[in-house]
Write an enzyme that holds these catalytic residues in place. Structure first.
Site, PDB file in Angstrom:
ATOM      1  CG  PHE A 109      -2.030  -1.077   1.189  1.00 33.17           C
ATOM      2  CD1 PHE A 109      -2.855  -1.269   0.022  1.00 33.17           C
ATOM      3  CD2 PHE A 109      -2.050  -2.055   2.014  1.00 33.17           C
ATOM      4  CE1 PHE A 109      -3.839  -1.982  -0.370  1.00 33.17           C
ATOM      5  CE2 PHE A 109      -2.893  -3.157   1.838  1.00 33.17           C
ATOM      6  CZ  PHE A 109      -3.846  -3.115   0.985  1.00 33.17           C
ATOM      7  CE  LYS A 110       3.688   2.926   4.585  1.00 31.61           C
ATOM      8  NZ  LYS A 110       4.352   2.742   5.646  1.00 31.61           N
ATOM      9  CG  ASN A 111       3.812   0.590  -6.123  1.00 27.47           C
ATOM     10  OD1 ASN A 111       3.513   1.838  -6.708  1.00 27.47           O
ATOM     11  ND2 ASN A 111       4.122  -0.280  -6.472  1.00 27.47           N
TER      12      ASN A 111
END
Ligand SMILES: [Zn+2]
Lengths: 328, 320
Positions: A109-111
């Site tokens: 979810f940090k992409n």
């Protein structure tokens, strides 16, 4: 590189559907400074992707290939961009695309690319995407309450597509779970100032003061609600200093704990903004004083001791006070 | 009483350059940033001459693309972050004339959006960090006239929050790293009037926790890198005396590896070049003896910045 290479992966050169495509190997330049250790699978998938890109082939096999590339490296910009071109050309079902994103996004979810793609899909789907997007970001935020991409996506959905109805409750739910969650306080302020449904900061002020005061009582050392409280009165210090709930909460916390920095600090602000303390208030610090400025000065001096690391800040605050009664 | 193990940190950074597994310490794609952190730390400690300028500049030039932007390494896509780092490294070595400033400027100008914000690369992620990179880089190249500076600073101002801090985009939560980017960008652009210095100064000094270290947001652990982000913002706003400088200095010194050199995020953690740079830079802002002064906005030694803007090595004026 995300390593999701399957044991049973069938090389593209062995697949009948790809027989007509000539892969294009990467041009690393004459002598690459950093020779990169690719796996055979990664190299082959990329070589075929380069070939499809060169032909600009917007087909369903191209769509499947982009999924293979993304599974190996979800941070590759080019592949996401090309995937959108293919989705458009094929008029693909975008609801299914959301499922695809979720399958890729797991633990990722940090992409930025994934969120960017998700925004593109949501934009295309329009108002119909609202509940799904709010649900999706909620799942991410329940797991990682400070995920910047998720907050940013959620704010975008609200502003572009709507869905404000339940947002204040959403903030309350997160704060119920963790009253120290500064991101949720930030979102709460965003809702109160930006939601078209609740009338803005002025209209919501009393409601929010109540909410905030309760949060302060639950955790008096938590700096977030104290800042939020000031934010509710941004540009209207006079209303802050004369709000009975605010004043009562501030005094009460100091009575409970005379070293509560946040409460003492608010008291200085209130006094500077015109709050007139009662005689019993002035004895809060067990030193009788004759004017609000005297009290403010005493509070600052007290803060220089209880908040010693910031002593010079409090000394500076004291120096700004109107001239106080000379010590006799 | 702990002291700075300067020579050990110098040796540590030199060892990174030689190690073949450098990439395991600094991820390959951000090698340009790793080089900037290491080299700037070396210069602050007075040892830049130990590094092979010609070799580094030759490698760096290979990271430039036809569009003018730089990638994080040879063969990697250009990005505004690495473009700034490349220009900062060239400034350190007094080699700014090795590149075509107009070309770099036109790459950066191409990243500006209609609302004044900047994308990091051609794929469009927007973040006030990129506004800083663009403004800082163009200023070093003396090409600020190539963008709409008013719109750029207005966008940064729109990211200001009720607590006085700044976020990545309008509405985004305040964060010390972001605050540095916004305050420094506004300082370079001459637009510090957008900053509520007293409100933000108080938020920033509340980042100092009992151990003396600084955190980046409420309820987060202290970390050496915030010594830079919080401190530089306070220095720019002339509010650095609001924190306990002595306790912060002790915290940074506690994060040193006194055996093998290098500085970590917190005491007893593993060291890396990123935290080594931010630790040394933090000590520089605290005027630690033996460490050169660093400019809080350009994140380069003051004498380098002076050489660029005044054509001399000795600073004589406070630009901010
Ligand atoms: Zn850190």
């Amino acid at each position: 590189m995300d390593r999701e290479e399957g044991e049973d992966w069938e090389p593209l050169r062995a697949r009948a559907a790809w027989a007509d495509v000539v892969p294009i190997p990467q041009d690393d330049g004459p002598r690459p400074v950093v020779p990169i250790a690719y796996t055979d699978q990664f190299r082959e998938v990329m070589d075929y992707f380069r070939a499809i890109l060169a032909k600009d082939e917007r087909s369903s096999r191209a769509l499947e290939l982009t999924a293979e590339v993304i599974a190996l490296n979800s941070a590759n910009y080019t592949v996401w961009h090309f995937r959108r071109l293919v989705l458009e050309a094929l008029r693909s079902n975008l609801e299914e695309e959301l499922d695809f994103i979720e399958s890729v996004a797991e633990n990722n979810f940090k992409n930025y690319q994934i969120w960017h793609h998700r925004r593109w899909v949501a934009q295309k789907l329009g108002v119909g995407a609202v509940s799904g997007e709010l649900e999706f970001t909620e799942i991410v935020l329940l797991d990682d309450a400070k995920n910047y991409h998720a907050w940013s996506h959620r704010q975008w959905v609200l502003q572009e597509l709507g869905g404000w109805e339940g947002e204040l409750d959403f903030c309350s739910r997160l704060l119920e779970k963790d009253v120290y969650n500064n991101s949720a306080w930030n979102q709460r302020y965003f809702v109160v100032t930006k939601s078209p449904l609740i009338g803005g900061l002025q209209a919501m002020r009393e409601h929010e003061v109540h909410y905030c005061v309760d949060a302060i009582k639950a955790a008096p050392m938590n700096e977030s609600p104290w800042r939020y409280l000031r934010g509710l009165f941004k540009g209207d210090q006079d209303a802050l200093a004369h709000n009975p709930l605010v004043v009562a909460a501030c005094i009460e916390e100091i009575r409970k704990d005379a070293s509560c920095v946040q409460a003492l600090s608010l008291l200085v602000d209130l006094l500077c903004a015109g709050f007139r303390p009662t005689p019993s208030d002035t004895e809060l610090l067990h030193q009788p004083v004759s004017s609000p400025a005297d009290l403010a000065s005493n509070v600052c001096t007290h803060l220089e001791n209880v908040d010693a690391m910031r002593a010079r800040y409090w000394a500076w605050r004291r120096s700004l006070l109107p001239s106080t009664t000379p010590v006799s | 009483m702990a002291t700075l193990h300067l020579q050990k940190h110098v040796d540590y950074i030199k060892s990174l350059d030689k190690k073949s597994d450098f990439d395991s310490l600094v991820t390959e794609h951000l090698r340009m940033s790793g080089a900037y952190w290491g080299l700037t730390a070396m210069d602050l400690m007075g040892h830049l001459a130990d590094m092979d300028a010609n070799e580094i500049v030759a490698w760096l030039l290979k990271c430039q693309h036809d569009c003018g932007g730089f990638g994080g390494n040879h063969g990697h896509d250009p990005h505004v972050i690495y473009t700034l780092n490349a220009v900062q490294i060239l400034a350190l070595f007094d080699k700014l004339n090795a590149v075509d400033a107009d070309k770099i400027a036109s790459y950066i100008a191409g990243l500006q959006n209609e609302d004044g914000s900047f994308a990091g690369d051609e794929w469009g992620e927007i973040d006030t960090r990129f506004s800083y990179c663009a403004i800082c880089c163009l200023s070093l190249l003396k090409r600020l006239d190539k963008i709409d500076l008013k719109k750029a600073t207005d966008f940064v101002a729109r990211c200001k929050n009720f607590d006085g801090g700044f976020g990545c985009t309008p509405g985004g939560e305040s964060h010390a790293g972001q605050i540095f980017c916004c305050v420094a960008a506004l300082a370079i652009a001459g637009a510090l009037h957008h900053v509520d210095k007293d409100l933000l100064g108080w938020w920033l000094c509340e980042r100092q926790v009992k151990s003396g270290g600084l955190n980046g947001r409420p309820e987060k652990l202290p970390d050496v890198c915030y010594s830079w982000w919080v401190l530089s913002s306070l220095v720019i706003m002339n509010r650095v005396h609001w924190i306990d400088k002595k306790k912060l200095e002790e915290f940074i010194l506690d994060c040193q590896d006194s055996e093998n050199g290098g500085i970590s995020d917190r005491p007893d953690d593993a060291v890396d070049v990123f935290h080594t740079f931010f630790g040394v830079a933090g000590l520089s802002l605290l005027e630690y003896p033996g460490v050169k002064a660093i400019d809080p906005a350009y994140a380069l030694p003051v004498d380098i910045v002076d050489r660029i803007f005044y054509g001399q090595e000795n600073g004589f004026t406070d630009k901010l």
